[in-house]
Scaffold this motif. Sequence first.
Motif: not given
Length: 433
Positions: A265-269, A288-299
């Motif tokens: 899973t992503p969390r384990q990594s 967090s291992d489950d961040i979503e959203g527009e890539s540039r805005e998350v950046g």
Amino acid sequence: MTAASPHADPRGFLRALYDAAVARALPAENTAAFLPPPPKGRTLVLGAGKAGGAMAAAVDALWPKGAPLSGLVVTRYDHVPPAYRARPGRIEVVEAAHPVPDEAGRRAAQRIAELAQGLTADDLVLCLVSGGGSALLAMPAPGLTLDDKRAINKALLNSGAAIDEMNCVRKHLSAIKGGRLAALCAPAKVVTLLISDVPGDAPEVIASGPTVPDPTTCADALRILQRYAIAIPEAARRGLESAAFETPKPGDMRFGGHAVHMIATPRQSLEAAAARARAAGIAAHVLSDDIEGESREVGKVHAALARAVARRGEPFAKPCVILSGGETTVTVKARGGRGGRATEFLMGCAIALQGEPGVHVLAADTDGIDGVEDNAGAVVTPDTLARAQARGLKAQEFLDRNDAYNFFAPLGDLVVTGPTFTNVNDFRALLVV
């Protein structure tokens, strides 16, 4: 083995964290504990995903040599581990296109569906499922063509839709996903081994859930298509509106006795990367291992957090590394640009950081491929914008045309790994020293 020095070699340090995350998700390290004993009847291996070749190789190596084993797994082009390509085992591995399906994927899906027929209650089906399987298992629903699927898939990829939304549509327009593969295998027992690449690790979302019941509906798929203004053929509309394309639901008796195991899973990594950082004497924080959203805005949001740490020591004291994962999206607004989620995230992050001293960032996809390019991701350093300006590269202009690859390439800042043979989604690390 400790990571490179975060002070003397920030790039090397961040790359070591990425490598630790990828290593934790490799099928060879995670499969043995989840394999059932050989059945009374035959054992058939079926699967799809970017990690499919490595998963098949792991099962083949671990399965008792005297026990019958056969099957077919489809993976992305160039994603068969070299050792298994050189000396194929008992499980056939074929390659097809990702993220847009091709004829090879359609043929592979058809063959997998045919292999699933005629099984008995004494037989065992091992299903090896990882991210990318949605495109690789390209078996259109009745009345649809591969070209229909390709057009809808391209539109979804460019729309900014979240992965669960895209896969809701994909599974309802498929003859094999959304639990249908498991239904074809009845009455055999099905054991599914999953490598998660989706926020929340939902089995029904990973590769569009070919072997698990689907809680979403045709009506949900229609709403998503309408939300993103995606045109579909009349045959698809009729199938969805009439519910003729409905998927098997929770409680369906055909799933009785089946088992589902999440082997990576992503969390384990992310935790493996955090442990590597701490071994080097650097505090590590997993957001967090489950961040979503527009890539540039998350950046931009990640940049704001790094600035707060760098300038005020809040909410974390420096030196430290901040880690996150998940699956962001890119809404493509210009044609001709190159790049994927990781590099678009980094563009938003670099512009927001404005050369903040002491902040170094790496973002990369754990499968080694950012979008459809030859890089996994890239790095941002305090002098990224200055070096770009010296070359006449205006960051905002590249971001506006979704062209992050061509911004980072001339700077020598791309991270190129080649296929990693696993996939637990986005990896982001921000080092503040």
